[in-house]
Design a protein around this motif. Structure first.
Motif, mmCIF file in Angstrom:
data_model
loop_
_atom_site.group_PDB
_atom_site.id
_atom_site.type_symbol
_atom_site.label_atom_id
_atom_site.label_comp_id
_atom_site.label_asym_id
_atom_site.label_seq_id
_atom_site.Cartn_x
_atom_site.Cartn_y
_atom_site.Cartn_z
ATOM 1 N N GLY A 49 48.250 11.060 -3.509
ATOM 2 C CA GLY A 49 47.317 10.945 -2.402
ATOM 3 C C GLY A 49 45.867 10.719 -2.786
ATOM 4 O O GLY A 49 45.003 10.677 -1.923
ATOM 5 N N GLN A 50 45.567 10.597 -4.085
ATOM 6 C CA GLN A 50 44.181 10.314 -4.473
ATOM 7 C C GLN A 50 43.849 8.862 -4.156
ATOM 8 O O GLN A 50 44.690 7.982 -4.293
ATOM 9 C CB GLN A 50 43.982 10.558 -5.970
ATOM 10 N N ALA A 51 42.621 8.628 -3.761
ATOM 11 C CA ALA A 51 42.173 7.267 -3.472
ATOM 12 C C ALA A 51 42.043 6.477 -4.763
ATOM 13 O O ALA A 51 41.693 7.021 -5.806
ATOM 14 C CB ALA A 51 40.840 7.315 -2.739
ATOM 15 N N LEU A 52 42.314 5.203 -4.680
ATOM 16 C CA LEU A 52 42.189 4.311 -5.828
ATOM 17 C C LEU A 52 40.889 3.521 -5.754
ATOM 18 O O LEU A 52 40.774 2.445 -6.319
ATOM 19 C CB LEU A 52 43.388 3.360 -5.883
ATOM 20 N N VAL A 53 39.892 4.072 -5.049
ATOM 21 C CA VAL A 53 38.596 3.414 -4.906
ATOM 22 C C VAL A 53 37.501 4.393 -5.308
ATOM 23 O O VAL A 53 37.732 5.596 -5.425
ATOM 24 C CB VAL A 53 38.357 2.923 -3.455
ATOM 25 N N ASN A 54 36.310 3.859 -5.518
ATOM 26 C CA ASN A 54 35.142 4.657 -5.924
ATOM 27 C C ASN A 54 35.422 5.440 -7.204
ATOM 28 O O ASN A 54 35.056 6.606 -7.328
ATOM 29 C CB ASN A 54 34.687 5.590 -4.794
ATOM 30 N N LEU A 55 36.058 4.762 -8.146
ATOM 31 C CA LEU A 55 36.422 5.388 -9.418
ATOM 32 C C LEU A 55 35.331 5.131 -10.449
ATOM 33 O O LEU A 55 34.745 4.051 -10.499
ATOM 34 C CB LEU A 55 37.753 4.824 -9.920
ATOM 35 N N GLY A 56 35.082 6.122 -11.280
ATOM 36 C CA GLY A 56 34.132 5.978 -12.374
ATOM 37 C C GLY A 56 34.817 5.451 -13.615
ATOM 38 O O GLY A 56 36.032 5.217 -13.637
ATOM 39 N N GLU A 57 34.038 5.302 -14.673
ATOM 40 C CA GLU A 57 34.581 4.821 -15.939
ATOM 41 C C GLU A 57 35.625 5.812 -16.441
ATOM 42 O O GLU A 57 35.454 7.018 -16.347
ATOM 43 C CB GLU A 57 33.469 4.675 -16.976
ATOM 44 N N GLY A 58 36.711 5.293 -16.983
ATOM 45 C CA GLY A 58 37.707 6.181 -17.566
ATOM 46 C C GLY A 58 39.091 5.588 -17.576
ATOM 47 O O GLY A 58 39.322 4.449 -17.173
#
Length: 173
Positions: A49-58
């Motif tokens: 259920g985690q969003a796949l957007v607004n992700l940081g480097e990693g």
């Protein structure tokens, strides 16, 4: 002898499209561009259920779970990079060695990438608009650059010292 039939459900398959992030705000995203099943749940780093957007480097590990069968796909790894970070090139004048003739050296910083205007720092805290630094002591110098978005990077340069007096040799004739 009776035959027993076993129905084996295939593992879900999927493909990804990755968009890198900006350094100032996490804007990276991972998109599923193909999924072999219609009703599915996505996990990212083991969390449903985690969003796949607004992700940081990693690094991210993505799996797809078929909601009808409970079968889980093989994991796929994705890495989101920071894009458009300023890169710094350093030059010295007149050289990179302090001598009796050159008691101060100028370090000049040249940024590439990022977004102008830039500010510069030799201590990582106090930034200035000038890309020129005068040094009078040997050692490794770390010059930082910050762009208009607040993205920072640095480069280092080593300043040496050779302040031995010149040797004068006299010969009798």
């Amino acid at each position: 002898m009776a035959l027993t039939y076993v129905n084996v459900n295939p593992l879900p398959e999927f493909s990804l499209k990755i968009t890198d992030t900006d350094c100032a705000t996490p804007t990276g995203k991972i998109e599923l561009v193909y999924v072999s099943v219609d009703d599915y749940t996505v996990t990212i780093n083991g969390q449903r259920g985690q969003a796949l957007v607004n992700l940081g480097e990693g690094d991210y590990t993505i799996t797809v779970i078929d909601n009808k069968t409970g079968c889980e796909s093989k994991p796929q790894n994705a890495h989101i990079y920071v894009q458009n970070v300023p890169v710094l090139t350093l030059m010295t004048s007149p050289s990179a060695t302090l001598t009796c003739d050159y008691e101060k050296i100028e370090i000049i910083a040249f940024p590439d990438g990022g977004e102008a205007p830039y500010t510069y720092s030799i201590d990582g805290t106090n930034f200035q608009t000038s890309n020129l630094f005068e040094v009078t002591e040997k050692g490794e110098k770390m010059i930082h650059v910050k762009d208009a978005k607040g993205c920072t990077s640095y480069n280092t340069i080593r300043i040496d010292e050779d302040k031995l007096p010149p040797v004068i040799r006299l010969t009798a004739s």
